[in-house]
Write a protein that holds these residues in place. Sequence first.
Motif, PDB file in Angstrom:
ATOM      1  N   UNK A  10       5.779  14.603 -31.776  1.00  0.00           N
ATOM      2  CA  UNK A  10       6.942  14.630 -32.658  1.00  0.00           C
ATOM      3  C   UNK A  10       8.020  15.608 -32.189  1.00  0.00           C
ATOM      4  N   UNK A  11       7.690  16.425 -31.195  1.00  0.00           N
ATOM      5  CA  UNK A  11       8.703  17.324 -30.641  1.00  0.00           C
ATOM      6  C   UNK A  11       9.794  16.549 -29.894  1.00  0.00           C
ATOM      7  N   UNK A  12       9.466  15.343 -29.392  1.00  0.00           N
ATOM      8  CA  UNK A  12      10.486  14.556 -28.685  1.00  0.00           C
ATOM      9  C   UNK A  12      11.608  14.121 -29.620  1.00  0.00           C
ATOM     10  N   UNK A  13      11.325  13.462 -30.751  1.00  0.00           N
ATOM     11  CA  UNK A  13      12.438  13.131 -31.658  1.00  0.00           C
ATOM     12  C   UNK A  13      13.100  14.365 -32.251  1.00  0.00           C
ATOM     13  N   UNK A  84      17.042   0.589 -34.093  1.00  0.00           N
ATOM     14  CA  UNK A  84      18.430   0.135 -34.061  1.00  0.00           C
ATOM     15  C   UNK A  84      19.183   0.727 -32.873  1.00  0.00           C
ATOM     16  N   UNK A  85      18.779   1.921 -32.451  1.00  0.00           N
ATOM     17  CA  UNK A  85      19.374   2.507 -31.246  1.00  0.00           C
ATOM     18  C   UNK A  85      19.151   1.601 -30.040  1.00  0.00           C
ATOM     19  N   UNK A  86      17.988   0.960 -29.976  1.00  0.00           N
ATOM     20  CA  UNK A  86      17.711   0.031 -28.887  1.00  0.00           C
ATOM     21  C   UNK A  86      18.655  -1.172 -28.941  1.00  0.00           C
ATOM     22  N   UNK A  99      24.131   5.111 -16.516  1.00  0.00           N
ATOM     23  CA  UNK A  99      22.827   5.792 -16.477  1.00  0.00           C
ATOM     24  C   UNK A  99      22.465   6.481 -17.785  1.00  0.00           C
ATOM     25  N   UNK A 100      23.454   7.088 -18.473  1.00  0.00           N
ATOM     26  CA  UNK A 100      23.146   7.804 -19.708  1.00  0.00           C
ATOM     27  C   UNK A 100      22.676   6.833 -20.786  1.00  0.00           C
ATOM     28  N   UNK A 101      23.212   5.605 -20.784  1.00  0.00           N
ATOM     29  CA  UNK A 101      22.776   4.605 -21.757  1.00  0.00           C
ATOM     30  C   UNK A 101      21.334   4.206 -21.481  1.00  0.00           C
ATOM     31  N   UNK A 102      21.008   4.043 -20.206  1.00  0.00           N
ATOM     32  CA  UNK A 102      19.629   3.732 -19.832  1.00  0.00           C
ATOM     33  C   UNK A 102      18.684   4.857 -20.242  1.00  0.00           C
ATOM     34  N   UNK A 103      19.135   6.106 -20.073  1.00  0.00           N
ATOM     35  CA  UNK A 103      18.298   7.250 -20.443  1.00  0.00           C
ATOM     36  C   UNK A 103      18.054   7.283 -21.953  1.00  0.00           C
ATOM     37  N   UNK A 104      19.110   7.017 -22.725  1.00  0.00           N
ATOM     38  CA  UNK A 104      18.955   6.983 -24.184  1.00  0.00           C
ATOM     39  C   UNK A 104      18.030   5.842 -24.588  1.00  0.00           C
ATOM     40  N   UNK A 105      18.162   4.713 -23.903  1.00  0.00           N
ATOM     41  CA  UNK A 105      17.292   3.581 -24.197  1.00  0.00           C
ATOM     42  C   UNK A 105      15.834   3.899 -23.912  1.00  0.00           C
ATOM     43  N   UNK A 106      15.567   4.548 -22.788  1.00  0.00           N
ATOM     44  CA  UNK A 106      14.192   4.928 -22.456  1.00  0.00           C
ATOM     45  C   UNK A 106      13.612   5.903 -23.461  1.00  0.00           C
ATOM     46  N   UNK A 107      14.444   6.862 -23.900  1.00  0.00           N
ATOM     47  CA  UNK A 107      13.984   7.821 -24.906  1.00  0.00           C
ATOM     48  C   UNK A 107      13.682   7.122 -26.227  1.00  0.00           C
ATOM     49  N   UNK A 108      14.533   6.185 -26.614  1.00  0.00           N
ATOM     50  CA  UNK A 108      14.308   5.459 -27.863  1.00  0.00           C
ATOM     51  C   UNK A 108      13.028   4.634 -27.803  1.00  0.00           C
ATOM     52  N   UNK A 109      12.754   4.019 -26.657  1.00  0.00           N
ATOM     53  CA  UNK A 109      11.509   3.265 -26.504  1.00  0.00           C
ATOM     54  C   UNK A 109      10.311   4.181 -26.713  1.00  0.00           C
ATOM     55  N   UNK A 110      10.355   5.377 -26.096  1.00  0.00           N
ATOM     56  CA  UNK A 110       9.248   6.326 -26.234  1.00  0.00           C
ATOM     57  C   UNK A 110       9.071   6.767 -27.684  1.00  0.00           C
ATOM     58  N   UNK A 111      10.180   7.021 -28.376  1.00  0.00           N
ATOM     59  CA  UNK A 111      10.099   7.480 -29.763  1.00  0.00           C
ATOM     60  C   UNK A 111       9.584   6.377 -30.677  1.00  0.00           C
ATOM     61  N   UNK A 112      10.033   5.145 -30.455  1.00  0.00           N
ATOM     62  CA  UNK A 112       9.515   4.018 -31.241  1.00  0.00           C
ATOM     63  C   UNK A 112       8.012   3.889 -31.051  1.00  0.00           C
ATOM     64  N   UNK A 113       7.557   4.025 -29.821  1.00  0.00           N
ATOM     65  CA  UNK A 113       6.114   3.937 -29.546  1.00  0.00           C
ATOM     66  C   UNK A 113       5.345   5.050 -30.254  1.00  0.00           C
ATOM     67  N   UNK A 114       5.885   6.259 -30.228  1.00  0.00           N
ATOM     68  CA  UNK A 114       5.234   7.392 -30.906  1.00  0.00           C
ATOM     69  C   UNK A 114       5.132   7.125 -32.410  1.00  0.00           C
ATOM     70  N   UNK A 115       6.223   6.674 -33.013  1.00  0.00           N
ATOM     71  CA  UNK A 115       6.236   6.441 -34.460  1.00  0.00           C
ATOM     72  C   UNK A 115       5.283   5.316 -34.854  1.00  0.00           C
ATOM     73  N   UNK A 116       5.273   4.238 -34.078  1.00  0.00           N
ATOM     74  CA  UNK A 116       4.364   3.130 -34.384  1.00  0.00           C
ATOM     75  C   UNK A 116       2.917   3.578 -34.267  1.00  0.00           C
ATOM     76  N   UNK A 117       2.621   4.407 -33.288  1.00  0.00           N
ATOM     77  CA  UNK A 117       1.259   4.926 -33.121  1.00  0.00           C
ATOM     78  C   UNK A 117       0.858   5.785 -34.310  1.00  0.00           C
ATOM     79  N   UNK A 118       1.776   6.647 -34.748  1.00  0.00           N
ATOM     80  CA  UNK A 118       1.482   7.505 -35.903  1.00  0.00           C
ATOM     81  C   UNK A 118       1.261   6.676 -37.167  1.00  0.00           C
ATOM     82  N   UNK A 119       2.143   5.720 -37.398  1.00  0.00           N
ATOM     83  CA  UNK A 119       2.044   4.905 -38.610  1.00  0.00           C
ATOM     84  C   UNK A 119       0.763   4.078 -38.602  1.00  0.00           C
TER      85      UNK A 119
END
Length: 254
Positions: A10-13, A84-86, A99-119
Motif C-alpha cells: 500500500x506504500x505504492x499508492x 479509470x486512470x488506465x 514515456x510519462x504516460x506509459x509510466x503512469x499506466x504501468x503504475x496504475x496497472x500495479x496499483x489495480x493488481x495490489x487492490x484486487x489482491x487485497x480485496x
Amino acid sequence: MLTRPERVLLLLPLAGGAVFGLLPLLAPAQLAQLVGASGNDPYIYRLAGAATFGYAVALVLGLRDGRWSRVRLVVYAVLAFNALSLYAVTAELGRDPRPVVLAIGGTSVAIVAICLWLVSRRRESGDGPPDMATWVYVVTAAATVSAAVFGLAPLFPAQFAGLFGYLGTDEFLYRQAGAACFGYAVMGIGELRSRRWRECEVAAAMAVVFNGLAAIASAFELARGRPTLLVGVVLLAAGSFTALISVAIMRRGR
C-alpha cells in the motif's frame, strides 16, 4: 490487522498520491512540463491535485491504525481511481504515447493488481452495528453524487471544458482529474452501504482533505481575479462539504 506485506504494497499508492497530489497543487506549471502538457488550465490541475492528495492522507491514517476495516473503503477508492486512470492512459496513447504516460499506466496497472489482491483476500468486514446519524448519511449521499458527476464529466474533456469556459487542451490531465474524483464516489457508496462510523472515519477524513484543498484552490482563483462558473460551484460545494463532514468527524458520525 493488515499484514506487513500488505502494508508495504500500500506504500505504492500512498507515494503516488503524495507526489501527484502535491505537484499539481503547488507547481502546476512544472507538472505540465513534466507530462508534456500545455499548462493552460492550472485550476484544473489544482483540483486534480486536491483529489489525489486525499488518497495519500487517508492511506497514512489507515496504515497507522493497521486494521483492514479502517482502510477497506479507501482501497476501493484507490482501485476505482486507477482503473479509470488506465482509461485515461489508453485514450492518450492513441494520441501521443509519451514515456510519462506509459509510466503512469504501468503504475496504475500495479496499483489495480495490489487492490484486487487485497480485496480478494479480505473482502468485507463488519466493525460493529450501523451507527451513522441520518444527517451524516444525507451529507455523505450528496457528496457521493457530487463526486460521481465531477468524476465522470471530465472524462469528456472538450464538453466539460466548454461548459465551464476552459480550454480543455490537456485532455489527459482532465481525465486523470475525473478518475481521481470518481474514486470518492465509489468510496461514498461503500460508506452508504456500511453506515458504521468506525469504517467510515478514515474515508471522511479523506473527503475533508479533498474538499478543503479544492475550496482553497477555488478561493485562490477568485483572489487572482479568475472567476468562472466552475470556481463558484466548487467553492460552494467543497466549502459546504468540508464544514459538514468536519462536524461529523468531531461528533463521531452522530
